[in-house]
Scaffold this motif. Structure first.
Motif, PDB file in Angstrom:
ATOM      1  N   SER A   1      -6.521 -23.497  -4.569  1.00 20.70           N
ATOM      2  CA  SER A   1      -5.962 -22.314  -5.217  1.00 20.70           C
ATOM      3  C   SER A   1      -6.472 -21.042  -4.530  1.00 20.70           C
ATOM      4  N   GLU A   2      -7.730 -21.068  -4.090  1.00 23.98           N
ATOM      5  CA  GLU A   2      -8.271 -19.930  -3.347  1.00 23.98           C
ATOM      6  C   GLU A   2      -7.473 -19.732  -2.059  1.00 23.98           C
ATOM      7  N   TYR A   3      -7.216 -20.841  -1.383  1.00 28.44           N
ATOM      8  CA  TYR A   3      -6.451 -20.803  -0.141  1.00 28.44           C
ATOM      9  C   TYR A   3      -5.060 -20.203  -0.397  1.00 28.44           C
ATOM     10  N   LEU A   4      -4.433 -20.661  -1.474  1.00 32.24           N
ATOM     11  CA  LEU A   4      -3.073 -20.205  -1.766  1.00 32.24           C
ATOM     12  C   LEU A   4      -3.055 -18.737  -2.177  1.00 32.24           C
ATOM     13  N   ILE A   5      -4.053 -18.315  -2.956  1.00 30.74           N
ATOM     14  CA  ILE A   5      -4.060 -16.914  -3.393  1.00 30.74           C
ATOM     15  C   ILE A   5      -4.245 -16.012  -2.180  1.00 30.74           C
ATOM     16  N   LEU A   6      -5.039 -16.464  -1.215  1.00 33.35           N
ATOM     17  CA  LEU A   6      -5.211 -15.677   0.004  1.00 33.35           C
ATOM     18  C   LEU A   6      -3.929 -15.683   0.830  1.00 33.35           C
ATOM     19  N   LEU A   7      -3.207 -16.795   0.777  1.00 31.98           N
ATOM     20  CA  LEU A   7      -1.927 -16.871   1.487  1.00 31.98           C
ATOM     21  C   LEU A   7      -0.942 -15.866   0.882  1.00 31.98           C
ATOM     22  N   ILE A   8      -0.970 -15.741  -0.450  1.00 33.64           N
ATOM     23  CA  ILE A   8      -0.140 -14.743  -1.120  1.00 33.64           C
ATOM     24  C   ILE A   8      -0.574 -13.344  -0.665  1.00 33.64           C
ATOM     25  N   GLY A   9      -1.873 -13.130  -0.590  1.00 35.50           N
ATOM     26  CA  GLY A   9      -2.379 -11.840  -0.129  1.00 35.50           C
ATOM     27  C   GLY A   9      -1.945 -11.558   1.300  1.00 35.50           C
ATOM     28  N   GLY A  10      -1.910 -12.597   2.109  1.00 38.89           N
ATOM     29  CA  GLY A  10      -1.537 -12.423   3.509  1.00 38.89           C
ATOM     30  C   GLY A  10      -0.056 -12.157   3.682  1.00 38.89           C
ATOM     31  N   GLY A  11       0.736 -12.544   2.686  1.00 41.25           N
ATOM     32  CA  GLY A  11       2.182 -12.286   2.777  1.00 41.25           C
ATOM     33  C   GLY A  11       2.611 -11.277   1.737  1.00 41.25           C
ATOM     34  N   ASN A  12       1.697 -10.393   1.332  1.00 44.35           N
ATOM     35  CA  ASN A  12       2.026  -9.493   0.208  1.00 44.35           C
ATOM     36  C   ASN A  12       3.219  -8.594   0.503  1.00 44.35           C
TER      37      ASN A  12
ATOM     38  N   LEU B   1       5.883  -9.385   2.340  1.00 43.14           N
ATOM     39  CA  LEU B   1       7.103 -10.184   2.177  1.00 43.14           C
ATOM     40  C   LEU B   1       7.389 -10.432   0.706  1.00 43.14           C
ATOM     41  N   ILE B   2       6.329 -10.741  -0.054  1.00 48.10           N
ATOM     42  CA  ILE B   2       6.513 -11.004  -1.481  1.00 48.10           C
ATOM     43  C   ILE B   2       7.014  -9.739  -2.166  1.00 48.10           C
ATOM     44  N   ALA B   3       6.476  -8.595  -1.749  1.00 51.76           N
ATOM     45  CA  ALA B   3       6.893  -7.334  -2.355  1.00 51.76           C
ATOM     46  C   ALA B   3       8.371  -7.071  -2.084  1.00 51.76           C
ATOM     47  N   THR B   4       8.807  -7.279  -0.837  1.00 54.66           N
ATOM     48  CA  THR B   4      10.210  -6.960  -0.533  1.00 54.66           C
ATOM     49  C   THR B   4      11.152  -8.000  -1.141  1.00 54.66           C
TER      50      THR B   4
ATOM     51  N   ASP C   1       6.812  -6.387   8.483  1.00 55.01           N
ATOM     52  CA  ASP C   1       6.670  -7.832   8.253  1.00 55.01           C
ATOM     53  C   ASP C   1       5.891  -8.479   9.387  1.00 55.01           C
ATOM     54  N   ALA C   2       4.891  -7.771   9.901  1.00 48.97           N
ATOM     55  CA  ALA C   2       4.073  -8.374  10.957  1.00 48.97           C
ATOM     56  C   ALA C   2       3.214  -9.464  10.323  1.00 48.97           C
ATOM     57  N   GLN C   3       3.636 -10.694  10.530  1.00 51.13           N
ATOM     58  CA  GLN C   3       2.977 -11.830   9.892  1.00 51.13           C
ATOM     59  C   GLN C   3       2.464 -12.785  10.942  1.00 51.13           C
ATOM     60  N   PRO C   4       1.254 -13.295  10.758  1.00 53.26           N
ATOM     61  CA  PRO C   4       0.821 -14.363  11.660  1.00 53.26           C
ATOM     62  C   PRO C   4       1.506 -15.669  11.256  1.00 53.26           C
ATOM     63  N   ASP C   5       1.326 -16.699  12.059  1.00 54.38           N
ATOM     64  CA  ASP C   5       1.796 -18.019  11.640  1.00 54.38           C
ATOM     65  C   ASP C   5       1.074 -18.409  10.354  1.00 54.38           C
ATOM     66  N   TRP C   6       1.669 -19.311   9.590  1.00 58.18           N
ATOM     67  CA  TRP C   6       1.206 -19.536   8.217  1.00 58.18           C
ATOM     68  C   TRP C   6      -0.261 -19.914   8.129  1.00 58.18           C
ATOM     69  N   TYR C   7      -0.765 -20.660   9.138  1.00 54.40           N
ATOM     70  CA  TYR C   7      -2.134 -21.168   9.013  1.00 54.40           C
ATOM     71  C   TYR C   7      -3.169 -20.071   9.225  1.00 54.40           C
ATOM     72  N   MET C   8      -2.732 -18.906   9.748  1.00 53.20           N
ATOM     73  CA  MET C   8      -3.643 -17.773   9.825  1.00 53.20           C
ATOM     74  C   MET C   8      -3.456 -16.878   8.599  1.00 53.20           C
ATOM     75  N   GLY C   9      -2.538 -17.265   7.722  1.00 54.67           N
ATOM     76  CA  GLY C   9      -2.198 -16.425   6.576  1.00 54.67           C
ATOM     77  C   GLY C   9      -3.361 -16.161   5.650  1.00 54.67           C
ATOM     78  N   PHE C  10      -4.223 -17.165   5.461  1.00 52.93           N
ATOM     79  CA  PHE C  10      -5.303 -16.946   4.495  1.00 52.93           C
ATOM     80  C   PHE C  10      -6.330 -15.954   5.021  1.00 52.93           C
ATOM     81  N   SER C  11      -6.537 -15.940   6.349  1.00 53.73           N
ATOM     82  CA  SER C  11      -7.459 -14.942   6.888  1.00 53.73           C
ATOM     83  C   SER C  11      -6.812 -13.559   6.831  1.00 53.73           C
ATOM     84  N   GLU C  12      -5.498 -13.529   7.025  1.00 51.05           N
ATOM     85  CA  GLU C  12      -4.751 -12.272   6.887  1.00 51.05           C
ATOM     86  C   GLU C  12      -4.879 -11.759   5.456  1.00 51.05           C
ATOM     87  N   GLY C  13      -4.843 -12.678   4.498  1.00 54.30           N
ATOM     88  CA  GLY C  13      -5.016 -12.291   3.103  1.00 54.30           C
ATOM     89  C   GLY C  13      -6.374 -11.655   2.870  1.00 54.30           C
ATOM     90  N   LEU C  14      -7.411 -12.272   3.444  1.00 49.64           N
ATOM     91  CA  LEU C  14      -8.762 -11.718   3.295  1.00 49.64           C
ATOM     92  C   LEU C  14      -8.819 -10.289   3.800  1.00 49.64           C
TER      93      LEU C  14
END
Lengths: 553, 351
Positions: free
Chosen positions: A399-410, A412-415, A314-327
């Protein structure tokens, strides 16, 4: 323009004010200051400055106040934090880490949390405020976007705001990297890998930034200087400029009775907004303090000090870096190897798309201004429905931002939702291209539907729910005309007509040259304002025809 | 340029005239002010005043509570608070008292503004930001005069040399950054294992026990982390070395190993891979015994350790480098050389 030698007797010598005597000591003090700073002229323009009232104007205020909170708490933290990567062995009150080697940065953050009374609270306020800061900037930006407040004369301020958001994100990243804990160290490692992926200069950039190989001993002190001095300094300048322009342009306002492009209707700064806005600072600060009391953020003691060979799940950045993490998570691992070189597309492409996602939104006002060709000032806000294509573009971006946020937290969403992480990643890979398009069309239709409804209300009035039986037995529902202020509000918006290309040949029969840019602009203009892309406003004739008693509906 | 089809400008009604009959959508003008209860009922106004003052008093009490908490609660006292759980008593008390103290000042001020200060809406005029023609022409004229007096346009030699000098000056600043760090050279190509030779092998040290490992101690299906002998946590540059030297040892039944080259680099089904993910360098830590898949927790790159650590999912671009291992005369696992390719994330110079 007189020279000093010819002082006329009637020229007023500058011995202060002309009045006989100030009324009291406060006025005397004000006179004294005015003689040196000219405060009366300053106050004349601003003391009773009018601010319109709308709840959405507070979003920017939250950003401003959290920034102030961050600076206040940040100064306190610098008094105790040691930005050094020198190794020490921990023997503090936190037993689980007793005897563990760690950097001074981590140890001093532990001390702030467990040995400085209130230190933990200030750390948490600092971190929570940073999270709220970026969030409020993003939402504030959406408010400005969807209401069209960015149009002339405010485009420059939009760019300032965008730069603040951009810098705020990076300063947040650098800030949570400072404690040198296992989570943030992983973030720095990620940054190192990203820098290495840059063609030609990547390895040089990595060596110069880290002062040698990863992790070295320079990155925390360097980040510290950038985090507490360089970026906040630039941000403070931008913020002051942003606020000066807000004052200078005056606020926008919603269309409504008595509100025009030439005025601003609201209440004066002194006393109402001094109390309201000043009070709001305390409300925000109080909320952030209460959040910090009950909700732990970034518990570095639970992560442990950074070691390059260790990592937590669950190595996650803070939420505002989440979309780049998703990319970075959804990009397939493409690598091009040729002529003794490697181009790491799997990292380099997301690294390039990341600023593109942001610059797309930064450039938007200029693109729209170019399409409409509108050179006038705008101070009346658009209701989002009345700019269907703009609203749809904004929604697609969100929506692009949010979909990348989902990708960045995949993970967490999976577990949490018991899904396959591979499926989520595949879904985001497809969704990255498909979902914004879908959202665009849905939003546009939605706006058009709302426009039709407004038109209906203006022409036919509001449904009263009263059923009337006519003498010959027919039942009709009675509609009531809207009051005048509503009628005005629903019809106050402007509607552009699409730009048309000039005729193929001019009056002399000579073929005109129409450039690609002009053609593009005409196409976009049709896409924005052509038939089916906005619902024409009801006209006075239509209204008269329907309300004059003929052909009731 | 084609003629712009802009909508007509708004009528500049200042909201004082009655809507003309011709336009059913005319602006009716500012609505009349509606008094609030506190505007007409002195008792209500007094009540509002008391409410505002009460909030300010609560704020004062909360600040006193903050100071008292600071003194009273020991920093290491943990209390159970439903529904949050076990928390630091001091942090909880300080945070809540500070929160209440600040919030009540804000709530009082806002309540004061909303109930007791005037809520008459006033219009203020806007003025166009653009200067009028007269001012604009005047300024441009002044500028031209100044420019002409400077001779900047006329004396081209001065202009060009000035531009040249201004362009060169920043180079000093760039040059000064050179010593931020060393040149990359071949630093990223090698790891701490390069000191190993077939004649002088380096034993693999178990990360957990800090002991050398015998091959027979490693069971099939297990995953062990290892480092080279001589690399100690107390070393000056331990962090930098472990970032490249960290190993992941797996033992797979020889018949399950798909990649023959990979099997030869190992010993009896024991394979030593770099622990550093080839995506952006996170340490890989999740291993699935049944499938022999190793998953990087950062970005979910998945490697098939039975197949030469081939990437089977995620953003990593190439397999994990493998270290050739064997055993010495005492039966301990040793490495006889460095990885045959750089470990960790890709970079431009990587061939």
């Amino acid at each position: 323009m007189s020279s000093a030698s010819s002082v006329k007797s009637d020229a007023r010598p500058s011995t202060g004010s002309t009045r006989d005597k100030p009324a009291n000591k406060w006025e005397a003090a004000a006179d004294w200051t005015d003689g040196r700073l000219g405060i009366y002229s300053l106050a004349k323009a601003n003391l009773r400055k009018i601010f319109p009232d709308h709840w959405s104007f507070m979003l920017g205020e939250i950003a401003l106040y959290t920034f102030i909170i961050i600076i206040l708490t940040g100064v306190y933290l610098t008094l105790f934090f040691k930005p050094s990567m020198a190794e020490v062995v921990y023997h503090g009150p936190y037993a689980p880490l007793d005897g563990i080697k760690m950097s001074e940065a981590y140890a001093s953050t532990m001390d702030i949390s467990f040995e400085v009374r209130g230190g933990l609270l200030i750390r948490q306020i600092h971190h929570w405020a940073a999270i709220v800061f970026v969030a409020s900037m993003l939402v504030h930006m959406m408010r400005v976007f969807f209401t069209g407040a960015f149009r002339k004369p405010r485009e420059i301020n939009w760019v300032f705001g965008f730069l603040l958001l951009f810098l705020g994100m990076f300063d947040g990243f650098m800030g949570y990297s400072l404690p040198d804990d296992l989570l943030s160290g992983t973030g720095i490692r990620f940054m190192e890998g990203a820098i290495l992926a840059v063609p030609l200069v990547g390895t040089y950039g990595q060596m110069f930034l880290f002062g040698g190989e990863f992790p070295g001993t320079d990155i925390v002190p360097r980040f510290f200087t950038i985090h507490v001095l360089l970026i906040p300094g630039v941000m403070l300048g931008l913020l002051v400029a942003h606020l000066i322009l807000v004052f200078y342009h005056k606020h926008t306002q919603w269309a409504g009775p008595g509100k025009t492009e030439q005025n601003v209707v609201g209440m004066p700064l002194m006393p109402v907004y001094m109390a309201k806005a000043g009070g709001f600072f305390f409300l925000v600060f109080g909320m952030v303090a209460a959040m910090s009391a009950v909700a732990t953020v970034n518990p570095i003691w639970a992560y442990g000090p950074y070691r390059p060979d260790q990592v937590s799940t669950d190595a996650q950045p803070d939420w505002y870096m989440g979309f780049s993490e998703g990319l970075i998570r959804i990009m397939p691992g493409w690598e091009i190897r040729a002529w003794g070189h490697t181009l790491n597309m799997g990292v380099f492409v997301p690294l390039m798309v990341f600023p593109l996602v942001l610059f797309a939104i930064a450039a938007y006002p200029f693109i729209e201004g170019w399409i409409t060709g509108d050179k006038r000032e705008h101070h009346i806000l658009d209701r989002p429905r009345n700019a269907p294509v703009r609203t749809a573009v904004g929604a697609a971006w969100v929506s692009e931002y949010l979909i990348l946020l989902i990708g960045g937290g995949n993970d967490l969403i999976a577990t949490h939702l018991h899904l396959s992480i591979n499926d989520i990643t595949y879904f985001v890979r497809v969704g990255f291209f498909v979902i914004p398009v879908l959202v665009f069309f849905i939003t546009k239709r939605w706006c058009l539907g709302l426009q039709r409804r407004d038109k209906e209300k203006v022409l036919h009035g509001r449904e009263t729910g009263i059923i009337k039986r006519l003498p010959h037995g027919e039942f009709v529902e009675v509609h009531a005309q809207l009051p005048q202020d509503k009628l005005h509000k629903y019809t106050a918006h402007e509607q552009y007509e699409p730009m048309e290309l000039p005729a193929e040949v001019d009056e002399n029969g000579v073929k005109r040259k129409v450039g690609v840019l002009t053609k593009t602009r005409a196409k976009l203009s049709r896409g924005y304002f052509g038939e089916g892309n906005q619902i024409p406003k009801p006209t006075a004739e239509e209204h008269r025809e329907i309300t004059s008693g003929h052909g009731h509906h | 340029m084609p003629e712009e089809k802009l909508p007509e400008a708004h009528d500049a009604s200042q909201g004082h005239e009655v809507a003309p009959h011709s336009d059913p959508f005319a602006d009716p003008g500012l609505p009349a002010h509606e008094p609030r209860r506190t505007d007409i009922d002195e008792r209500a106004a007094k009540r509002a005043e008391r409410q505002v003052s009460l909030m300010f008093v609560v704020s004062m009490l909360a600040t006193i509570g903050f100071i008292a908490s600071y003194v009273i609660f020991p920093i290491d006292k943990i209390v159970f608070i439903f529904p949050i759980g076990h928390v630091s008593a001091l942090n909880f008390a300080l945070g809540l008292t500070l929160g209440v103290a600040l919030f009540c000042i804000g709530a009082g001020a806002v309540h004061w503004a909303r109930t007791l200060m005037s809520d008459h809406e006033l219009p203020a005029e806007r003025h166009p930001i653009e200067a009028d023609d007269e001012v604009r022409n005047d300024v441009i004229e002044q500028f031209k005069t100044g420019a002409a007096e400077s001779g900047f346009g006329r004396r081209k030699m001065i202009r060009n040399t000035l531009i040249g000098s201004m362009a060169l000056v920043p180079l000093s600043g760039v040059v000064l950054l050179r010593d931020l760090g060393p040149l990359p050279e071949k630093k990223l190509d090698h790891t701490g294992w390069q000191k190993a030779t077939p004649a002088n092998p380096i034993p693999l040290i178990n990360m957990n026990t800090n002991e050398p490992m015998k091959a027979e101690d490693i069971v099939i299906g297990s995953l062990t982390f290892a480092k080279p002998e001589g690399l100690e946590e107390s070393d000056e540059d331990f962090q930098q070395n472990i970032a490249k030297d960290a190993l992941m040892l797996v033992r797979i039944a020889p018949e399950d190993i798909k990649d023959k080259n990979s099997a030869e680099l190992g010993f009896g089904g024991i394979l030593a891979y770099s622990k550093i993910c080839t995506h952006v360098g996170c340490p890989i830590s999740l291993y699935e015994q049944q499938t022999h898949h190793a998953l990087c927790p950062c970005h979910q790159s998945t490697f098939d350790l039975a197949d030469g650590a081939r990437v089977i999912f995620g953003p990593a671009g190439h397999p994990l480098p493998q270290l050739k291992i064997t055993i010495d005369e005492k039966g301990f696992l040793v490495a006889t050389g460095d990885f045959d390719e750089p470990v960790g994330p890709s970079f431009w110079e990587r061939s």
